[in-house]
Design a protein around this motif. Structure first.
Motif, mmCIF file in Angstrom:
data_model
loop_
_atom_site.group_PDB
_atom_site.id
_atom_site.type_symbol
_atom_site.label_atom_id
_atom_site.label_comp_id
_atom_site.label_asym_id
_atom_site.label_seq_id
_atom_site.Cartn_x
_atom_site.Cartn_y
_atom_site.Cartn_z
ATOM 1 N N LEU A 103 0.735 -1.106 0.085
ATOM 2 C CA LEU A 103 0.174 -0.130 0.117
ATOM 3 C C LEU A 103 0.789 1.224 -0.017
ATOM 4 C CD1 LEU A 103 -2.575 -1.089 2.565
ATOM 5 C CD2 LEU A 103 -3.029 -0.583 0.170
ATOM 6 N N GLU A 104 1.947 1.153 0.740
ATOM 7 C CA GLU A 104 2.843 2.354 0.742
ATOM 8 C C GLU A 104 3.473 2.617 -0.679
ATOM 9 O OE1 GLU A 104 4.630 5.601 2.709
ATOM 10 O OE2 GLU A 104 3.250 4.209 3.507
ATOM 11 N N ILE A 105 3.942 1.406 -1.237
ATOM 12 C CA ILE A 105 4.632 1.726 -2.746
ATOM 13 C C ILE A 105 3.526 2.256 -3.614
ATOM 14 C CG2 ILE A 105 5.423 0.486 -4.537
ATOM 15 C CD1 ILE A 105 6.538 -1.675 -2.453
ATOM 16 N N ILE A 106 2.371 1.673 -3.487
ATOM 17 C CA ILE A 106 1.267 2.091 -4.594
ATOM 18 C C ILE A 106 0.895 3.521 -4.127
ATOM 19 C CG2 ILE A 106 -0.972 1.790 -5.116
ATOM 20 C CD1 ILE A 106 -0.543 -1.226 -4.622
ATOM 21 N N ILE A 110 -7.204 -3.665 -10.397
ATOM 22 C CA ILE A 110 -7.645 -4.217 -9.190
ATOM 23 C C ILE A 110 -9.102 -4.383 -8.816
ATOM 24 C CG2 ILE A 110 -7.635 -2.147 -7.889
ATOM 25 C CD1 ILE A 110 -6.181 -5.402 -6.419
ATOM 26 N N GLU A 111 -9.889 -3.738 -9.665
ATOM 27 C CA GLU A 111 -11.406 -3.727 -9.289
ATOM 28 C C GLU A 111 -11.817 -4.814 -9.996
ATOM 29 O OE1 GLU A 111 -10.191 0.307 -8.538
ATOM 30 O OE2 GLU A 111 -9.876 -0.815 -10.170
ATOM 31 N N GLU A 112 -11.259 -5.355 -10.927
ATOM 32 C CA GLU A 112 -11.616 -6.658 -11.757
ATOM 33 C C GLU A 112 -11.203 -8.060 -11.096
ATOM 34 O OE1 GLU A 112 -10.823 -6.296 -15.857
ATOM 35 O OE2 GLU A 112 -11.525 -4.102 -16.084
ATOM 36 N N THR A 113 -10.454 -7.788 -10.001
ATOM 37 C CA THR A 113 -10.007 -9.098 -9.390
ATOM 38 C C THR A 113 -11.167 -9.842 -8.628
ATOM 39 O OG1 THR A 113 -9.332 -8.120 -7.454
ATOM 40 C CG2 THR A 113 -7.700 -8.272 -9.245
ATOM 41 N N SER A 114 -10.948 -11.290 -8.508
ATOM 42 C CA SER A 114 -11.647 -12.078 -7.628
ATOM 43 C C SER A 114 -10.901 -13.264 -7.169
ATOM 44 C CB SER A 114 -12.993 -12.590 -8.568
ATOM 45 O OG SER A 114 -12.454 -13.365 -9.688
ATOM 46 N N VAL A 160 -8.098 -8.023 -0.252
ATOM 47 C CA VAL A 160 -7.557 -7.000 1.055
ATOM 48 C C VAL A 160 -7.176 -5.732 0.300
ATOM 49 C CG1 VAL A 160 -6.020 -6.933 2.628
ATOM 50 C CG2 VAL A 160 -6.995 -8.907 2.637
ATOM 51 N N MET A 161 -6.464 -5.973 -0.746
ATOM 52 C CA MET A 161 -5.788 -4.749 -1.555
ATOM 53 C C MET A 161 -6.853 -3.904 -2.154
ATOM 54 S SD MET A 161 -2.624 -4.685 -0.980
ATOM 55 C CE MET A 161 -2.213 -3.457 -2.429
ATOM 56 N N ARG A 162 -7.894 -4.496 -2.479
ATOM 57 C CA ARG A 162 -9.166 -3.638 -3.014
ATOM 58 C C ARG A 162 -9.809 -2.898 -1.940
ATOM 59 N NH1 ARG A 162 -11.024 -8.657 -5.341
ATOM 60 N NH2 ARG A 162 -12.658 -8.673 -3.799
ATOM 61 N N ARG A 163 -9.888 -3.585 -0.644
ATOM 62 C CA ARG A 163 -10.436 -2.873 0.283
ATOM 63 C C ARG A 163 -9.658 -1.723 0.898
ATOM 64 N NH1 ARG A 163 -10.710 -6.837 3.848
ATOM 65 N NH2 ARG A 163 -8.814 -5.826 5.270
ATOM 66 N N GLU A 164 -8.548 -2.086 1.016
ATOM 67 C CA GLU A 164 -7.413 -0.764 1.307
ATOM 68 C C GLU A 164 -7.375 0.103 0.688
ATOM 69 O OE1 GLU A 164 -6.525 -0.671 4.676
ATOM 70 O OE2 GLU A 164 -7.597 -2.645 5.099
ATOM 71 N N LYS A 167 -9.402 1.183 -1.817
ATOM 72 C CA LYS A 167 -10.701 1.845 -1.735
ATOM 73 C C LYS A 167 -10.771 2.945 -0.747
ATOM 74 C CE LYS A 167 -15.773 1.238 -2.217
ATOM 75 N NZ LYS A 167 -16.701 0.244 -2.513
ATOM 76 N N THR A 168 -10.323 2.492 0.513
ATOM 77 C CA THR A 168 -10.650 3.611 1.526
ATOM 78 C C THR A 168 -9.566 4.681 1.539
ATOM 79 O OG1 THR A 168 -8.829 2.274 3.033
ATOM 80 C CG2 THR A 168 -11.069 1.483 3.257
ATOM 81 N N ARG A 169 -8.677 4.405 0.555
ATOM 82 C CA ARG A 169 -7.578 5.385 0.406
ATOM 83 C C ARG A 169 -7.800 6.194 -0.751
ATOM 84 N NH1 ARG A 169 -5.207 1.453 3.253
ATOM 85 N NH2 ARG A 169 -3.475 1.951 4.569
ATOM 86 N N GLY A 170 -8.985 5.987 -1.670
ATOM 87 C CA GLY A 170 -9.494 6.576 -2.737
ATOM 88 C C GLY A 170 -8.664 6.108 -3.980
#
Length: 319
Positions: free
Chosen positions: A127-130, A160-164, A171-175, A177-180
């Protein structure tokens, strides 16, 4: 005259020179990251930064290029750097022997790079890198989970939104998203993870409940797929393919013509009879503009940065 780039140049053309002036940072020298590094070095990327704070373990030998009987116990980043220089002495290879965290992130200026590959396991570091890449306007691709899988043909790259299926992607999708943060390109697999058998004494890395199973042919494929995405983007290869698909969908050229077209051939535009148009493809303030001219049968490229996460913003007729 043949050189190490002669076969690459047959496919990438002038894009080979673009690679020589490109700078890529790879986070992680494991099963995925080591193959990303290998492909970048062999393609002729001019500068490669390797970031990893781990040492080579015997259990790495089954899947990591930095691992063999002679390198056990050595620092992964330094082993990778030396391997890069053996392949391409002209490459500027830099090793950062560190685990990337929010606390030490300022040690690496990500805005210096044209592309960043994230091949680490820790969610907080990913998340920090992204986040920092997005803030700096730098292209990034992030690897999701490759452990406990046996079918490399199910890997794909998408936002990332298309992953399943993949737990790490969830977890990455959720995190994110919270960071916009949206639209991050990731490599992922829709293969359900297999339950690993009981570990024979190896301790899991921090943040994991168990040691994931892995084999030689899965993370390696993931790394090469990621490297291919980076190389095609930095050498501007995928854009004409996209234009060909768009023209076919609009009835401007036939399927046979599209199938004959090579990725970067100037004659491809002429054969497809693409009318004079301007395509603006932008993402994160990175722009690649391609202008095709039917009358002259050539392609003029105007490059301003790299466009890894290229999205069509629209096109306008050029009077």
């Amino acid at each position: 005259m043949e050189d190490m780039y002669s076969r690459t140049r047959l496919l990438l053309g002038d894009g080979t020179d673009d690679l020589k002036s490109s700078r890529v940072a790879v986070f992680g020298c494991g099963g995925v990251g080591s193959y990303i590094i290998e492909a970048l070095a062999r393609a002729g990327v001019g500068e490669i930064a390797v970031i990893d704070g781990d040492s080579v373990a015997e259990s790495n030998i089954n899947r990591q290029l930095v691992a063999d009987r002679t390198t056990v116990g050595q620092r992964k980043a330094e082993v990778a750097r030396e391997r890069i220089l053996r392949i391409n002495p002209d490459c500027r290879a830099v090793a950062y022997d560190m685990f990337y965290t929010a606390e030490n992130a300022d040690a690496i200026d990500l805005s210096h790079f044209d592309y960043v590959a994230d091949a680490i396991d820790t969610v907080t570091s990913k998340l920090e890198i992204i986040s920092r890449c997005r803030a700096a306007g730098v292209n990034i691709i992030s690897s999701m989970g490759t452990g406990n899988k046996l079918d490399p043909t199910r890997f794909r790259i998408s936002p990332i939104e298309e992953t399943s299926v993949c737990p790490l992607a969830r977890v990455m999708r959720r995190e994110l998203k919270t960071r916009g943060i949206t639209g991050v390109r990731v490599l992922w697999s829709d293969e359900p993870a297999r339950a690993p058998l009981t570990s024979d004494g190896e301790a899991p890395v921090p943040g994991r409940r168990s040691v994931p199973g892995s084999v030689s042919f899965v993370p390696s494929c993931a790394g090469l797929i990621i490297a291919g995405e980076i190389i095609r983007t930095l050498s501007a290869v995928p854009i004409l393919c996209f234009m060909q698909r768009l023209m076919r969908s609009r009835g401007k050229c036939g399927g046979a013509a599209v199938r004959r077209c090579s990725f970067s051939s100037k004659s491809a535009v002429k054969r497809c009879k693409v009318p004079q148009k301007v395509y603006d493809i932008s993402r994160d303030a990175k722009v690649l503009r391609y202008r095709t001219r039917q009358a002259r049968g050539e392609t003029e490229r105007i490059r301003s940065g790299s466009a890894h996460d290229a999205e069509v913003k629209g096109f306008s007729a050029n009077a």
